[in-house]
Design a protein around this motif. Sequence first.
Motif, PDB file in Angstrom:
ATOM      1  N   PHE A 130      43.660  31.888  40.242  1.00 64.94           N
ATOM      2  CA  PHE A 130      42.750  32.760  40.978  1.00 64.94           C
ATOM      3  C   PHE A 130      42.692  34.139  40.327  1.00 64.94           C
ATOM      4  O   PHE A 130      41.605  34.695  40.104  1.00 64.94           O
ATOM      5  N   HIS A 131      43.841  34.696  39.987  1.00 63.33           N
ATOM      6  CA  HIS A 131      43.844  36.017  39.361  1.00 63.33           C
ATOM      7  C   HIS A 131      43.285  35.964  37.944  1.00 63.33           C
ATOM      8  O   HIS A 131      42.647  36.929  37.485  1.00 63.33           O
ATOM      9  N   ALA A 132      43.485  34.850  37.253  1.00 63.82           N
ATOM     10  CA  ALA A 132      42.871  34.705  35.932  1.00 63.82           C
ATOM     11  C   ALA A 132      41.355  34.741  36.042  1.00 63.82           C
ATOM     12  O   ALA A 132      40.665  35.320  35.182  1.00 63.82           O
ATOM     13  N   ALA A 133      40.824  34.133  37.109  1.00 60.55           N
ATOM     14  CA  ALA A 133      39.380  34.159  37.343  1.00 60.55           C
ATOM     15  C   ALA A 133      38.920  35.571  37.710  1.00 60.55           C
ATOM     16  O   ALA A 133      37.893  36.057  37.227  1.00 60.55           O
ATOM     17  N   LEU A 134      39.685  36.253  38.571  1.00 63.39           N
ATOM     18  CA  LEU A 134      39.316  37.609  38.967  1.00 63.39           C
ATOM     19  C   LEU A 134      39.215  38.540  37.765  1.00 63.39           C
ATOM     20  O   LEU A 134      38.343  39.412  37.706  1.00 63.39           O
ATOM     21  N   ALA A 135      40.110  38.352  36.811  1.00 63.88           N
ATOM     22  CA  ALA A 135      40.114  39.223  35.641  1.00 63.88           C
ATOM     23  C   ALA A 135      38.843  39.083  34.809  1.00 63.88           C
ATOM     24  O   ALA A 135      38.498  39.990  34.043  1.00 63.88           O
ATOM     25  N   ARG A 136      38.127  37.950  34.953  1.00 67.50           N
ATOM     26  CA  ARG A 136      36.893  37.695  34.203  1.00 67.50           C
ATOM     27  C   ARG A 136      35.643  37.945  35.036  1.00 67.50           C
ATOM     28  O   ARG A 136      34.527  37.789  34.545  1.00 67.50           O
ATOM     29  N   THR A 137      35.809  38.349  36.296  1.00 69.25           N
ATOM     30  CA  THR A 137      34.712  38.345  37.257  1.00 69.25           C
ATOM     31  C   THR A 137      33.928  39.650  37.258  1.00 69.25           C
ATOM     32  O   THR A 137      34.509  40.737  37.323  1.00 69.25           O
ATOM     33  N   ASP A 138      32.606  39.524  37.216  1.00 72.92           N
ATOM     34  CA  ASP A 138      31.720  40.680  37.402  1.00 72.92           C
ATOM     35  C   ASP A 138      31.254  40.795  38.853  1.00 72.92           C
ATOM     36  O   ASP A 138      31.087  41.907  39.374  1.00 72.92           O
ATOM     37  N   TYR A 139      31.027  39.637  39.491  1.00 69.31           N
ATOM     38  CA  TYR A 139      30.594  39.614  40.888  1.00 69.31           C
ATOM     39  C   TYR A 139      31.449  38.571  41.612  1.00 69.31           C
ATOM     40  O   TYR A 139      31.458  37.399  41.234  1.00 69.31           O
ATOM     41  N   VAL A 159      41.546  38.671  49.396  1.00 71.86           N
ATOM     42  CA  VAL A 159      41.219  39.778  48.491  1.00 71.86           C
ATOM     43  C   VAL A 159      42.003  40.992  48.963  1.00 71.86           C
ATOM     44  O   VAL A 159      41.555  41.792  49.787  1.00 71.86           O
ATOM     45  N   ASP A 160      43.204  41.118  48.420  1.00 68.27           N
ATOM     46  CA  ASP A 160      44.137  42.158  48.834  1.00 68.27           C
ATOM     47  C   ASP A 160      44.292  43.190  47.725  1.00 68.27           C
ATOM     48  O   ASP A 160      43.526  43.214  46.756  1.00 68.27           O
ATOM     49  N   ARG A 161      45.270  44.049  47.863  1.00 71.34           N
ATOM     50  CA  ARG A 161      45.484  45.100  46.878  1.00 71.34           C
ATOM     51  C   ARG A 161      45.685  44.510  45.475  1.00 71.34           C
ATOM     52  O   ARG A 161      45.129  45.009  44.494  1.00 71.34           O
ATOM     53  N   ALA A 162      46.483  43.446  45.392  1.00 68.89           N
ATOM     54  CA  ALA A 162      46.729  42.829  44.090  1.00 68.89           C
ATOM     55  C   ALA A 162      45.438  42.313  43.469  1.00 68.89           C
ATOM     56  O   ALA A 162      45.220  42.428  42.256  1.00 68.89           O
ATOM     57  N   ALA A 163      44.565  41.745  44.291  1.00 69.75           N
ATOM     58  CA  ALA A 163      43.286  41.233  43.782  1.00 69.75           C
ATOM     59  C   ALA A 163      42.408  42.373  43.268  1.00 69.75           C
ATOM     60  O   ALA A 163      41.768  42.257  42.211  1.00 69.75           O
ATOM     61  N   PHE A 164      42.376  43.472  44.002  1.00 73.56           N
ATOM     62  CA  PHE A 164      41.561  44.609  43.563  1.00 73.56           C
ATOM     63  C   PHE A 164      42.085  45.200  42.258  1.00 73.56           C
ATOM     64  O   PHE A 164      41.315  45.665  41.425  1.00 73.56           O
ATOM     65  N   VAL A 165      43.401  45.196  42.083  1.00 77.04           N
ATOM     66  CA  VAL A 165      43.968  45.692  40.841  1.00 77.04           C
ATOM     67  C   VAL A 165      43.584  44.781  39.674  1.00 77.04           C
ATOM     68  O   VAL A 165      43.311  45.252  38.560  1.00 77.04           O
ATOM     69  N   THR A 166      43.529  43.484  39.934  1.00 78.83           N
ATOM     70  CA  THR A 166      43.198  42.525  38.882  1.00 78.83           C
ATOM     71  C   THR A 166      41.718  42.592  38.512  1.00 78.83           C
ATOM     72  O   THR A 166      41.358  42.453  37.339  1.00 78.83           O
ATOM     73  N   LEU A 167      40.845  42.792  39.489  1.00 80.25           N
ATOM     74  CA  LEU A 167      39.412  42.852  39.208  1.00 80.25           C
ATOM     75  C   LEU A 167      39.105  43.958  38.209  1.00 80.25           C
ATOM     76  O   LEU A 167      39.751  45.010  38.184  1.00 80.25           O
ATOM     77  N   ASP A 168      38.079  43.722  37.396  1.00 81.95           N
ATOM     78  CA  ASP A 168      37.616  44.730  36.463  1.00 81.95           C
ATOM     79  C   ASP A 168      36.985  45.887  37.234  1.00 81.95           C
ATOM     80  O   ASP A 168      36.353  45.669  38.286  1.00 81.95           O
ATOM     81  N   PRO A 169      37.119  47.137  36.754  1.00 80.41           N
ATOM     82  CA  PRO A 169      36.496  48.267  37.450  1.00 80.41           C
ATOM     83  C   PRO A 169      34.985  48.154  37.587  1.00 80.41           C
ATOM     84  O   PRO A 169      34.388  48.839  38.418  1.00 80.41           O
TER      85      PRO A 169
END
Length: 339
Positions: free
Chosen positions: A210-219, A234-244
């Motif tokens: 899941f986090h590997a996918a988040l790291a590649r996600t635009d939307y 979608v918690d703090r860890a997920a937001f940190v993993t997502l691209d800005p």
Amino acid sequence: MTEREDPVESDRNARADGGDAGDVLVLRKGTHGMPIERYADALRERLPDQRVRLARTPDAEREAIANAEFVTGMVLEERVLEEATELAVFACAYAGTGHLPLDRLAERNVTVTNASGVHGPNIGEHVVGAILRFTRRFHVGARRQRRREWRHYQANELEGSTVTIVGLGAIGRAVCDRLEPFGVETIGVRYSPEKGGPTDEVIGFEDDPFHAALARTDYLVLACPLTETTRGLVDRAAFVTLDPGAVVVNVARGPVVDTDALVDALRSNWIRGASLDVTDPEPLPEEHPLWNFGNVQITPHNAGHTPMYYERLADVVAENARRFAAEGADATLENRVRL
């Protein structure tokens, strides 16, 4: 008393004193500001050989449900259920059933169905609209129009983006179908990834993939039910993993997103923005900080609205009513909910 004035009405002007497996009882609560009579009429059009009764008052509901076997409605109040001695099927007119007394219904061996699939087209369009709003930055253009300010701004392209869709039910599939012409890569998240799906890639809810996918996600599109697994997904860890540069679109349920973590992510520029049709808490209090972010789109749980709601719902419920009338308790019903 005329037929319209009768608190328990049918297209044959029948009273509530004789139900059978060919009857369909519609409870009084409507949705999206649309009169419940439209739903009853849509069912009557599809069930010319069956009697469709509409209970328009609390007393009429309790009276009519006493001998009703097939009942449909948005809600099923406890005091109404107490009178439902013959109830065999409750066709919930919402996709979600968490608001129903499911334990009580299970104890009484009542089959429950839901409105899964009814929302696919309208919510799919809502999601694509939200994505395009952030891609082309229409919100920036709207602000400059209000100021009568002719000043260019930078925008983005959707083509080539990666869209992760959490939940591959009817809504998730509808989103995927509508994104196909835009030339995006799609990742689907579901409980059983081995079943595949309409996305280019399908993963499960385990942290690493899941986090590997988040790291590649635009939307990031949230279109899943609220369960123990998805609550706070979608918690703090997920937001940190997502691209800005990522945008979160939530058309699922508010608690799928940790609201405090979302506010922190927006304040800290961990994400580009969010489109929220659902919030936690809901309704969103007037003083809540989410109202004040220029990069947050808030709609009041409105993605589900469509003038076609009752028509699509009636297609599903009428087919189940026909099957139940023909086969009784042994009927195989669409959208059956596991209790």
